[in-house]
Design an enzyme around this catalytic site. Structure first.
Site, PDB file in Angstrom:
ATOM      1  N   LYS A   1      -6.502 -27.753   7.389  1.00  0.00           N
ATOM      2  CA  LYS A   1      -6.070 -29.152   7.567  1.00  0.00           C
ATOM      3  C   LYS A   1      -6.906 -30.109   6.729  1.00  0.00           C
ATOM      4  CE  LYS A   1      -7.145 -29.370  11.978  1.00  0.00           C
ATOM      5  NZ  LYS A   1      -7.672 -28.033  12.275  1.00  0.00           N
TER       6      LYS A   1
ATOM      7  N   ARG B   1      -6.039 -33.747  19.880  1.00  0.00           N
ATOM      8  CA  ARG B   1      -6.248 -32.354  20.245  1.00  0.00           C
ATOM      9  C   ARG B   1      -5.858 -32.096  21.693  1.00  0.00           C
ATOM     10  NH1 ARG B   1     -10.473 -31.336  15.955  1.00  0.00           N
ATOM     11  NH2 ARG B   1     -11.184 -29.205  16.152  1.00  0.00           N
TER      12      ARG B   1
ATOM     13  N   ARG C   1     -17.133 -19.631   5.837  1.00  0.00           N
ATOM     14  CA  ARG C   1     -17.110 -21.005   5.362  1.00  0.00           C
ATOM     15  C   ARG C   1     -18.528 -21.572   5.197  1.00  0.00           C
ATOM     16  NH1 ARG C   1     -13.172 -25.278   8.314  1.00  0.00           N
ATOM     17  NH2 ARG C   1     -14.767 -25.450   9.926  1.00  0.00           N
TER      18      ARG C   1
ATOM     19  N   ARG D   1     -22.017 -24.253   9.335  1.00  0.00           N
ATOM     20  CA  ARG D   1     -21.999 -25.105  10.529  1.00  0.00           C
ATOM     21  C   ARG D   1     -22.343 -24.265  11.752  1.00  0.00           C
ATOM     22  NH1 ARG D   1     -16.272 -28.152  10.199  1.00  0.00           N
ATOM     23  NH2 ARG D   1     -16.309 -27.572  12.395  1.00  0.00           N
TER      24      ARG D   1
ATOM     25  N   ARG E   1     -13.624 -21.778  20.050  1.00  0.00           N
ATOM     26  CA  ARG E   1     -12.833 -22.897  19.501  1.00  0.00           C
ATOM     27  C   ARG E   1     -11.356 -22.522  19.435  1.00  0.00           C
ATOM     28  NH1 ARG E   1     -15.561 -23.819  13.988  1.00  0.00           N
ATOM     29  NH2 ARG E   1     -14.178 -25.580  13.743  1.00  0.00           N
TER      30      ARG E   1
HETATM   31  P1  AMP Z   1     -13.375 -29.939  13.477  1.00  0.00           P
HETATM   32  O1  AMP Z   1     -14.238 -30.232  12.314  1.00  0.00           O
HETATM   33  O2  AMP Z   1     -12.105 -30.745  13.474  1.00  0.00           O
HETATM   34  O3  AMP Z   1     -13.119 -28.459  13.674  1.00  0.00           O
HETATM   35  O4  AMP Z   1     -14.173 -30.437  14.778  1.00  0.00           O
HETATM   36  C1  AMP Z   1     -15.441 -29.905  15.116  1.00  0.00           C
HETATM   37  C2  AMP Z   1     -15.734 -30.176  16.580  1.00  0.00           C
HETATM   38  O5  AMP Z   1     -15.735 -31.603  16.812  1.00  0.00           O
HETATM   39  C3  AMP Z   1     -14.724 -29.624  17.564  1.00  0.00           C
HETATM   40  O6  AMP Z   1     -14.960 -28.255  17.874  1.00  0.00           O
HETATM   41  C4  AMP Z   1     -14.951 -30.543  18.757  1.00  0.00           C
HETATM   42  O7  AMP Z   1     -16.148 -30.202  19.455  1.00  0.00           O
HETATM   43  C5  AMP Z   1     -15.182 -31.893  18.088  1.00  0.00           C
HETATM   44  N1  AMP Z   1     -13.912 -32.621  17.871  1.00  0.00           N
HETATM   45  C6  AMP Z   1     -13.325 -32.955  16.683  1.00  0.00           C
HETATM   46  N2  AMP Z   1     -12.173 -33.621  16.885  1.00  0.00           N
HETATM   47  C7  AMP Z   1     -12.010 -33.702  18.234  1.00  0.00           C
HETATM   48  C8  AMP Z   1     -11.001 -34.239  19.078  1.00  0.00           C
HETATM   49  N3  AMP Z   1      -9.891 -34.830  18.580  1.00  0.00           N
HETATM   50  N4  AMP Z   1     -11.188 -34.141  20.419  1.00  0.00           N
HETATM   51  C9  AMP Z   1     -12.285 -33.576  20.957  1.00  0.00           C
HETATM   52  N5  AMP Z   1     -13.258 -33.006  20.221  1.00  0.00           N
HETATM   53  C10 AMP Z   1     -13.138 -33.074  18.865  1.00  0.00           C
END
Ligand code: AMP
Length: 214
Positions: A13, A88, A127, A160, A171
């Site tokens: 994404k 989400r 990654r 990360r 996740r």
């Molecule tokens: P991402 O980089 O989008 O995979 O996000 C990394 C982490 O940030 C996720 O595993 C969540 O802990 C938190 N996070 C990101 N976006 C959201 C969201 N819309 N709602 C809740 N937690 C989020």
């Protein structure tokens, strides 16, 4: 165009949002990036979010909804935006609907990127992310020219904390439970577009643009 990008972690994404946003001149809003920056800056929001992020859990809705509300109210979003990683949960999706109704600026499409679980684990565990500019690399599929160094800005590449395999599995589980229901939510609103995302980033990008042009 006002777009939401949906899909499990590792579906690509962020890569697609960044490319499309640049080409169309609209901002990419990644709640994950905003939260990681808040953690790095040790803001109160970041301190609250860190434990959830490290455990592969979602950060509470009120935190992320506040972030998105502030971003969407900024003038740079007037021409459109790409929300990457938000909403989400169905609660977040409902709040987004309310925020956009308030701006008389409804969503145009919700794009779902589709990838198998096996590929997601392969992608995420290899990654590497630039600690400076957040550019993404992969030890096998998109290796940097020099090991551990960002091609773009020269800063160190890091893995990360939440890209460790145990956290990745958590996740993906959270995605299935909390975020997958959003596919039906947006399908019922007639906004869902599916894009197969198992192929190369270039192929996915051209499929994405074709899907958005339909
Ligand atoms: P991402 O980089 O989008 O995979 O996000 C990394 C982490 O940030 C996720 O595993 C969540 O802990 C938190 N996070 C990101 N976006 C959201 C969201 N819309 N709602 C809740 N937690 C989020």
């Amino acid at each position: 165009m006002r777009l939401v990008f949906l899909g499990p972690p590792g579906a690509g994404k962020g890569t697609q949002a960044s490319r499309l946003g640049e080409e169309w001149g609209i901002p990419q809003i990644s709640t994950g990036d905003v939260l990681r920056q808040a953690v790095a800056d040790q803001t109160p929001q970041g301190v609250e979010a860190k434990a959830c992020m490290d455990a592969g859990q979602l950060v509470p809705d009120e935190v992320v909804i506040g972030i998105v509300r502030d971003k969407l109210a900024s003038p740079e979003c007037a021409k459109g935006f790409i929300l990457d990683g938000f909403p989400r949960t169905t609660g977040q999706a409902a709040s987004l609907g309310d925020i956009l109704t308030g701006f008389s600026a409804p969503l145009d499409r919700a794009v779902a990127f589709q990838v198998s679980e096996k590929s997601l684990i392969e992608r995420l565990s290899g990654r590497r992310t630039c600690s400076g500019c957040q550019a993404m690399f992969h030890v096998v599929f998109a290796a940097p020219k020099a090991d551990g160094v960002c091609d773009r800005c020269g800063a160190a590449l890091i893995q990360r904390d939440d890209d460790q395999e145990a956290v990745i599995r958590k996740r993906l589980e959270v995605y299935q439970q909390s975020t997958q229901p959003l596919l039906d939510y947006y399908a019922n609103l007639g906004l869902l577009v599916n894009v197969p995302a198992e192929t190369s980033a270039d192929q996915v990008y051209s499929d994405l643009k074709a899907a958005l042009a339909r």
